[in-house]
Design an enzyme around this catalytic site. Structure first.
Site, PDB file in Angstrom:
ATOM      1  N   HIS A 405      31.909  -1.984  -6.546  1.00 19.42           N
ATOM      2  CA  HIS A 405      32.154  -3.259  -5.860  1.00 19.42           C
ATOM      3  C   HIS A 405      33.345  -3.984  -6.484  1.00 19.42           C
ATOM      4  O   HIS A 405      34.207  -4.505  -5.757  1.00 19.42           O
ATOM      5  CB  HIS A 405      30.897  -4.129  -5.937  1.00 19.42           C
ATOM      6  N   HIS A 410      37.293  -6.240  -5.334  1.00 22.62           N
ATOM      7  CA  HIS A 410      38.039  -7.358  -5.930  1.00 22.62           C
ATOM      8  C   HIS A 410      39.436  -6.993  -6.428  1.00 22.62           C
ATOM      9  O   HIS A 410      40.375  -7.782  -6.293  1.00 22.62           O
ATOM     10  CB  HIS A 410      37.242  -7.945  -7.104  1.00 22.62           C
ATOM     11  N   GLU A 450      34.191 -13.436  -1.580  1.00 22.50           N
ATOM     12  CA  GLU A 450      33.206 -12.378  -1.350  1.00 22.50           C
ATOM     13  C   GLU A 450      33.133 -11.959   0.122  1.00 22.50           C
ATOM     14  O   GLU A 450      33.048 -10.762   0.420  1.00 22.50           O
ATOM     15  CB  GLU A 450      31.821 -12.824  -1.820  1.00 22.50           C
ATOM     16  N   SER A 469      33.795  -3.590   0.253  1.00 20.17           N
ATOM     17  CA  SER A 469      33.062  -2.550  -0.493  1.00 20.17           C
ATOM     18  C   SER A 469      31.725  -2.236   0.166  1.00 20.17           C
ATOM     19  O   SER A 469      30.887  -1.566  -0.412  1.00 20.17           O
ATOM     20  CB  SER A 469      32.829  -3.012  -1.937  1.00 20.17           C
TER      21      SER A 469
END
Length: 575
Positions: A405, A410, A450, A469
């Protein structure tokens, strides 16, 4: 070592002890930064209240004679304060309510007696514990070490005099005896019945002596009440927060919301090998300190297989559904052989890549950090990343942050200058913010970093790490099965969210620049009474709370503007 031990003591005192899992009714919920912030607010408030009550009860047991005796242990006998007259006036304390203190500048003192009079006769007010929260913070600061106790503290005392302005002389004499320096004195006739004058005294004194002075004055019968308003290091106005990246070593509180050891619904709950692997990697992160190289993780074949499955899926979906900034950084990572399907990238090589492009760097985390600690790291352009891998039985979904993730979601956008700046501004806004404001910032983070969407040539593209993700939610977010709203921080910050299933609502930014502009304007309305900036030369966060600091900053900015203006003139010159 003493300072380290004291810091550990303070962390433990306000640590989140309860598991954010089965015991608290969340047996199978997905990880949520916002929910963590709200839970943290509740538990910290409860824990803090317990600590304050215990300290206040202990303080109430101390008599005036004990306070004077303790003070005289630190003060030469020939300078001991003459308080015998005060000892004859001891009576039941009339204390202000716990929330009865206000900014020093306003010098507006609400009536504690008025609030106390609302209690039935013969009963003690519920919040009358004997010490204010400021005094507890002062005591904690002084107890860290002998150096901390001897450190100078700027503070203000607000004292209500029952017997006229003549009592002020005894206060000033006591301040002199305790080696204090008076900086300002202001008095007025009190608006409170039974009180003659209200007096504001600004002073400088060592923390240890200030504690003794407060205890002595509070026991004296000629004063109706006394409030401490601290002005540095521990004030509610300017609470402690990390000023340098090295201080993130003290910001490592974990939230155990969805751990394989605690929740039977976790994919790895029944896998002893997986659980042991998680513990080993967590211990590596716990041992990390600022300045250390990021530890190398030798990933197993099973972990590489899990990475390969997710990587290939994202590689197929990103060209069509990810924003341009993500696609560009993803290609750069492939070109530099950091993103390959046959091995997981190491955090150190990823950190080096980010530092070269945007000044961001990585720091290993053992698990889900509290919202305040996680957001604080962004202020220093540091992203706290886990290093463990999700369970092989659930490669396309993880209920908690894992390295896949972090890496695929990110890292590419943290390599984009505009997005990196936006992330840092969220972190800077969190420093010194109230618990309620941390919740709002966490919610903004949730719906942007997010699960954020943005417009690109009339089409909706994803930039949120949780979408990029997780291909299932990515396809849901760009479909007509959900609602798209324009990104407005004020409304986004209070929007309820869904963390058990796909989001019913997503916020769409016109562009990163538009999102940053709206975010800056919204942050300016927050209640934090000071501004901060990150100094890239010293890598420190500076509180802009003095004219000298602002003048220095203006001089630096004028120099930069001069260089930019000269560059423009040179580019405009004819050949």
């Amino acid at each position: 070592m003493m300072a380290v031990a004291a810091a550990q003591k303070n962390r433990e005192m306000f640590a989140i002890k309860k598991s954010y899992s089965i015991e608290n009714g969340y047996p199978s919920r997905r990880r949520s930064l916002v929910d963590d912030a709200r839970f943290e607010t509740l538990v910290v408030k409860q824990t803090k209240q317990t600590v304050l009550e215990e300290a206040r009860n202990k303080a109430n047991d101390a008599s005036l004679e004990e306070c004077i005796q303790q003070a005289q242990e630190h003060i030469p006998a020939e300078q001991s304060v003459e308080l015998q007259d005060e000892q004859t006036h001891l009576e039941n304390l009339e204390l202000p309510m716990e929330n009865d203190y206000v900014p020093v500048e306003d010098f507006e003192i609400e009536s504690a007696e008025t609030e106390q009079s609302q209690e039935p006769a013969g009963q003690t007010p519920k919040n009358d514990y004997g010490l204010t929260e400021e005094e507890i913070l002062l005591a904690n600061s002084a107890s860290e070490s002998p150096e901390a106790e001897a450190a100078m503290q700027s503070a203000a005392l607000v004292v209500r005099l029952k017997e006229g302005i003549s009592s002020l002389g005894r206060i000033l004499k006591a301040i002199e005896t305790f080696h204090g320096t008076v900086q300002h004195v202001e008095s007025r006739q009190s608006r409170v019945e039974g009180v003659d004058h209200d007096v504001l005294i600004k002073l400088d004194m060592t923390r240890g002596n200030l504690l003794q002075l407060i205890r002595s004055l509070r026991q004296a019968g000629s004063f109706s009440s006394m409030n401490l308003l601290a002005e540095n290091n521990m004030s509610v106005k300017a609470p402690w927060f990390p000023k340098h990246a090295s201080e993130l070593d003290d910001c490592n509180h974990l939230m155990t919301k969805y751990e394989p050891d605690l929740d039977m619904n976790h994919p790895g709950f029944a896998d002893k090998v997986y659980r042991q692997r998680r513990k080993e990697i967590a211990e590596i992160a716990f041992a990390y300190k600022y300045g250390d190289p990021i530890p190398y993780i030798d990933y197993s074949d099973v972990e590489v297989k899990t990475w390969r499955s997710v990587f290939k899926t994202v590689q197929d979906l990103a060209p069509k559904h990810a924003c341009a900034e993500y696609r560009a950084a993803f290609q750069m990572l492939q070109d530099e052989q950091i993103f390959v399907d046959h091995r997981l990238p190491q955090l150190q090589e990823m950190s080096d890549f980010l530092r070269k492009n945007t000044g961001f760097s990585l720091r290993p985390a053992a698990g889900l950090l509290t919202a305040r600690d996680f957001l604080a790291s962004l202020a220093f352009r540091i992203f706290q990343s886990t290093q463990y891998v999700r369970h092989v039985n659930s490669p396309f979904h993880t209920p908690e942050p894992d390295s896949i993730h972090e890496l695929l979601g990110h890292m590419p956008l943290l390599a984009d200058p505009s997005f990196a700046q936006f992330s840092q501004e969220i972190g800077l806004a969190s420093l010194g913010a109230s618990d309620e404001e941390i919740e709002k910032l966490s919610t903004v983070y949730w719906f942007t970093v997010e699960f954020g969407l943005c417009k690109e040539h009339g089409q909706i593209k994803a930039y949120g790490a949780g979408l990029l993700s997780s291909y299932g939610e990515l396809l849901h977010a760009i479909s007509d099965k959900c609602e798209h709203r324009a990104f407005e921080p004020a409304s986004t910050a209070v929007q309820p969210y869904q963390d058990q299933e796909y989001q019913p609502i997503y916020y769409v930014a016109e562009s990163f620049e538009d999102a940053k502009d709206k975010f800056r304007r919204w942050v300016s309305t927050m209640s934090r009474p000071f501004e901060v900036r990150f100094n890239p030369h010293t890598e420190r966060v500076e509180v802009l709370d003095s004219v000298d600091k602002l003048e220095t900053l203006v001089h630096q900015m004028n120099t930069e503007i001069l260089h930019l203006t000269n560059a423009i003139h040179k580019l405009k010159r004819p050949f």
